[in-house]
Enzyme design. Structure first.
Site, mmCIF file in Angstrom:
data_model
loop_
_atom_site.group_PDB
_atom_site.id
_atom_site.type_symbol
_atom_site.label_atom_id
_atom_site.label_comp_id
_atom_site.label_asym_id
_atom_site.label_seq_id
_atom_site.Cartn_x
_atom_site.Cartn_y
_atom_site.Cartn_z
ATOM 1 N N CYS A 196 8.185 57.005 -33.411
ATOM 2 C CA CYS A 196 7.649 58.245 -33.988
ATOM 3 C C CYS A 196 6.320 58.562 -33.316
ATOM 4 O O CYS A 196 5.271 58.043 -33.702
ATOM 5 C CB CYS A 196 7.474 58.130 -35.502
ATOM 6 S SG CYS A 196 6.724 59.605 -36.257
ATOM 7 N N CYS A 222 3.479 60.025 -35.444
ATOM 8 C CA CYS A 222 2.893 59.059 -36.386
ATOM 9 C C CYS A 222 1.931 58.120 -35.672
ATOM 10 O O CYS A 222 0.817 57.875 -36.118
ATOM 11 C CB CYS A 222 3.973 58.188 -37.025
ATOM 12 S SG CYS A 222 5.233 59.099 -37.887
ATOM 13 N N ASP A 223 2.407 57.548 -34.578
ATOM 14 C CA ASP A 223 1.698 56.435 -33.952
ATOM 15 C C ASP A 223 0.792 56.870 -32.808
ATOM 16 O O ASP A 223 0.006 56.066 -32.306
ATOM 17 C CB ASP A 223 2.720 55.412 -33.428
ATOM 18 C CG ASP A 223 3.689 54.969 -34.513
ATOM 19 O OD1 ASP A 223 3.337 55.088 -35.694
ATOM 20 O OD2 ASP A 223 4.796 54.506 -34.182
#
Lengths: 214, 327
Positions: free
Chosen positions: B154, B157-158
């Site tokens: 992701c 997200c990261d």
């Protein structure tokens, strides 16, 4: 700079109408804390939206006794205190903005006494945790799955006073994140040992806690 | 600093079932992504008693930043699109169970039942399976070992965890190119590694190739993720010559397509050679009364707009089916 526009303020006021009792946001910062100002600003805006939310600001060094009472290890830290003045084992390290507003608001409601229900069998298992458990949930503010993980860890802490659970914003606490090799979020770390990746079901977090004890 | 308000008050235990387990519903939609949500809206508009059982409200769309190819919604982000879908559906008072995972499905005559991981079961005259898909893995040495220690799935997200670092993106489709463009906002250097040619839309490819911090390695296979405590690089192989070399780097985002989430439906429905649910032009599967829509089906092209359309098809087909079937 204000974070809430009028529409968001209106929405939040409606949500905060569901607050049952009073909640105190205990905000710990220290001079030179890089994200302290932003976090303070957000908390002030939130506290202004309901008479039931009170903001108390502490300096980690000056108020060392309070910091110790709530086990505050780094700043900025947000501790939610219920209407009886009790620390409920839940904390936010770093600003709960971006997606994390979605773990912060339910936490306010839960601590106010507007608690979400869980199945009785599950509650009994959580109640059976007899040793101290520490749950760290590493997040980023751009992660849509992260608030779910934080909310679940917090719920476990709210259900059993042996459990402490904290959100840790990984970019703010880079060194700590590096020490846990965090490169994907949400990362749930139980007692510094067991790591779960992703927004795991509450059962999975509980099972990891139970597995550790045995 | 922005705020993205969209939260759920129960912690995902599904403790307050908004659905009556004893009721016989007209339609149960399994999956709360674009296909499932549109199927639910179409079913509700036909006057059917419908509910959605979803693992994650919004589905995979939530994992993408920019959605630039949904007609009429230029510049919308993945989350914004999911919110619009949910808001629109909320006009019809359709119950949407979040965090609901279907673990079993069975039928008694024309009535189909689904069982959730939490134990409750629900019954309906028709099911619409719109369970979507999950990111495909490379299946190479080191990928599992360094999952969450450099290997991610992701990028939005990261991404912040790779600020100032060097990252790789595996893949050559729209998702891979979008991930590379997202990562390049914070990372020091981004290298897209793909075994054949880029198959992303030309508008995205143009942005990719003109980006100063993005390099593209085509005709290259990733054969191993290397590292100690965390990932420290890749071993890649030239597809033409077979020559291998090591590339140092801190992260790898895998964007090489998806696997259909067929779950318990695999044992009831005919699947394609790729493991997708075979559905006809009306969304009908091999079992009467069970329809399918979106990325879990064998329909070509996994696109949001196509998933949305197939959701409508499945709901309209389910409506016709219910009208002509005796229960």
């Amino acid at each position: 700079m204000k974070m809430f526009n009028e529409e968001l303020e209106k929405q939040l006021k409606e949500i905060f109408a569901a607050l049952k009792g009073d909640v105190t946001i205990a905000l710990f910062t220290e001079p030179g804390c890089a994200t302290g100002e932003e976090t303070t600003g957000l908390m002030e805006e939130i506290a202004a939206l309901s008479p039931k939310i009170r903001l108390v600001r502490y300096d980690r060094t000056v108020d060392a006794a309070k910091a110790a009472e709530y086990h505050v290890e780094r700043v900025p830290a947000i501790v939610l205190i219920d209407s009886s003045g009790a620390y409920r084992g839940i904390k936010f390290y770093g600003i709960p903005a971006g997606h994390e507003i979605n773990s912060f608001i339910p936490a306010l409601l839960e601590v106010s006494g507007a608690e979400s229900e869980v199945p009785a069998e599950f509650a009994a298992r959580v109640a059976a945790i007899r040793r101290p458990v520490d749950i760290k949930v590493f997040v980023t503010l751009s992660c849509p799955h992260c608030p779910g993980a934080v909310q679940k860890a917090h719920k476990l802490a709210l259900m059993n006073s042996n459990v402490q659970a904290e959100m840790i914003e990984a970019s703010t606490f880079e060194e700590l994140s590096r020490s846990f090799n965090v490169s994907a979020v949400p990362q749930i770390v139980i007692d510094g040992k067991t790591t779960l990746l992703g927004d795991q079901p509450m059962q999975a977090i509980l099972e990891a806690i139970e597995a550790e004890a045995s | 600093m922005n705020l993205d308000l969209s939260f759920h008050l129960d912690a995902g235990l599904g403790s307050k079932p908004a659905l009556d387990p004893d009721a016989l519903h007209d339609v149960l939609v399994v999956g709360a992504g674009p296909a499932g949500l549109n199927a639910a809206m179409y079913a509700a508009r036909k006057g059917l008693d419908v509910a959605v059982l979803g693992k994650r409200k919004g589905g995979q769309v939530l994992d993408t930043s920019a959605v630039d190819n949904y007609l009429g919604l230029d510049g919308v982000d993945g989350e914004g699109l999911a919110e619009r879908f949910l808001k629109h559906l909320s006009k019809y008072s359709v119950p949407v169970l979040d965090g609901a995972e279907v673990v079993d499905v069975f039928s008694q005559g024309p009535v189909h039942s689904v069982v959730l991981s939490t134990g409750e079961s629900y019954r309906a005259r028709a099911l619409i399976v719109a369970t979507g898909s999950t990111p495909r893995r490379l299946g190479i040495p080191g990928e599992d070992r360094f999952a969450g220690k450099g290997v991610g799935y992701c990028a939005i997200c990261d991404g912040p965890l790779f600020a100032g670092k060097d990252v790789f993106v595996a893949g050559g489709g729209n998702s891979a190119v979008q991930a590379a463009l997202d990562l390049a906002q914070m990372s020091r250097a981004v290298t897209v590694v793909h075994r054949s040619r880029l198959r992303a839309d030309q508008v995205l490819v143009d942005r990719l190739l003109s980006h100063s911090r993005i390099a593209v390695l085509l005709g290259t296979r990733i054969v191993e993720v290397t590292g100690q405590a965390a990932m420290d690089g890749l071993v890649v192989e030239d597809a033409a010559t077979g020559a291998r070399r090591a590339l140092p780097g801190d992260g790898l985002f895998v964007e090489i397509g998806h696997l259909p989430n067929v779950g318990p439906f695999a044992k009831r429905l005919v699947l394609s050679e790729h493991g997708e649910i075979v559905a006809d032009a009306r969304g009908a599967t091999s079992v009467p009364g069970i329809f399918a829509a979106g990325d879990v089906t064998d329909f070509p092209y996994k696109q949001i707009v196509i998933a949305v359309g197939s959701g409508a098809t499945a709901a309209l087909s389910a409506n016709e089916y219910i009208a002509r079937t005796a229960f």
